[in-house]
Design an enzyme around this catalytic site. Structure first.
Site, mmCIF file in Angstrom:
data_model
loop_
_atom_site.group_PDB
_atom_site.id
_atom_site.type_symbol
_atom_site.label_atom_id
_atom_site.label_comp_id
_atom_site.label_asym_id
_atom_site.label_seq_id
_atom_site.Cartn_x
_atom_site.Cartn_y
_atom_site.Cartn_z
ATOM 1 N N SER A 51 0.821 -1.214 0.000
ATOM 2 C CA SER A 51 0.000 0.000 0.000
ATOM 3 C C SER A 51 0.855 1.265 0.000
ATOM 4 O O SER A 51 0.439 2.282 -0.547
ATOM 5 C CB SER A 51 -0.955 0.003 1.192
ATOM 6 N N GLU A 52 2.044 1.200 0.613
ATOM 7 C CA GLU A 52 2.940 2.361 0.610
ATOM 8 C C GLU A 52 4.399 1.914 0.572
ATOM 9 O O GLU A 52 4.753 0.860 1.115
ATOM 10 C CB GLU A 52 2.758 3.228 1.872
ATOM 11 N N THR A 53 5.224 2.754 -0.041
ATOM 12 C CA THR A 53 6.678 2.634 0.033
ATOM 13 C C THR A 53 7.236 3.989 0.416
ATOM 14 O O THR A 53 6.829 5.016 -0.128
ATOM 15 C CB THR A 53 7.276 2.160 -1.300
#
Length: 289
Positions: A51-53
């Site tokens: 979902s996020e980096t």
């Protein structure tokens, strides 16, 4: 930055708000993104698929200060809590535990890191930007409920729907029962449109089990993800929501269980005080190998 990888721009993978890589919320971490442009960071986030980096675009290791940006597989996000915890743990493993300062698009985020001497478990506590919260409008509520396939009768009448901010905005909806919270089957495209229209990063659905214990779920279709197993940014905003409602009358530690209904149990601890608009969000993170 010196790392145990030959290529510091290669993404690392951690799971946040858990001691088990099979639980929590996975995040990518790139410790040296100074040479990467927006398109390259977005492409890496899409390839990682979480979902996020988090990307470190500038670093002053002696001052333990880092400029950070966050990308979902679809777009940049101003702030992400679980990727912040993952990044902070990755830094603590390489630089040693201690205080960090992250310059994010949402503002400065201080993070304290510790490592347990007995088992080597790393933990991070971030301090949010100032939080605030306001009642959701009738149009905001109705459009969101329709996309969720919920009705007003599905909500807890003792707690009002709000739009809360803790770095990014979240619609906060109190479920009337744990069963209602567990049964999540929403219209992905419709909720995406509603969230884009109102500028929400997630919809924070929660059930109050006690004054200090909550269960939560966070649809994240605007990031290309059906649901987040743990959402630190929403937890920060939720602390502001409870403070705004006057439910925090003394410094209080709250526990949020998230990810249970999707098989990735997560544990978030937040510290909220009536005397400050900042929420402190604490969690562990472990490498995914």
């Amino acid at each position: 930055m010196t790392t145990d990888n030959n290529n510091a721009s290669a993404p690392l993978r951690y799971s946040s708000f858990t001691h088990d890589p099979a639980g929590g919320n996975p995040a990518g971490v790139v410790l040296d993104a100074a040479a990467l442009d927006d398109a390259a960071m977005l492409a890496i986030a899409a390839e990682v698929g979480y979902s996020e980096t988090a990307f470190v675009t500038a670093a002053d290791e002696s001052a333990r200060r880092f400029r950070v940006r966050y990308f979902s597989p679809l777009a940049e996000v101003a702030f992400c809590g679980h990727a912040t915890v993952a990044l902070a743990v990755a830094l603590a493993e390489r630089l040693g535990p201690g205080d960090l300062l992250l310059d994010t698009p949402a503002g400065e985020i201080p993070v304290a890191t510790t490592v347990d001497a007995a088992d080597g478990t790393a933990r991070a506590t971030l301090t949010s930007v100032p939080t605030h919260s306001r009642p959701a409008t009738a149009e905001e509520l109705d459009s969101a409920l329709k996309a969720l396939r919920w009705s007003r009768e599905d909500l807890d009448p003792a707690l009002p729907p709000h739009v809360a901010f803790g770095g990014v905005h979240h619609l906060v909806l109190p479920a009337g029962s744990r069963t209602r919270l567990a049964d999540l089957d929403y219209d992905f495209d419709a909720l995406t449109e509603v969230m884009h229209r109102h500028g929400w990063t997630t919809v924070h659905l929660f059930r109050r089990e006690s004054p200090t214990l909550f269960h939560a779920r966070d649809p994240f279709p605007v990031g290309g993800v059906v649901e987040d197993p743990a959402t630190g940014a929403a937890a920060a905003a939720f602390g502001g929501y409870l403070r705004t409602l006057g439910l925090i009358t003394a410094p209080t530690t709250l526990t949020i269980h998230q990810g249970e209904d999707m098989g990735r149990p997560s544990l978030l601890r937040i510290d909220v005080s009536p005397d400050t608009p900042h929420t402190r969000v604490t969690g562990q993170a472990v490498p995914i190998t």
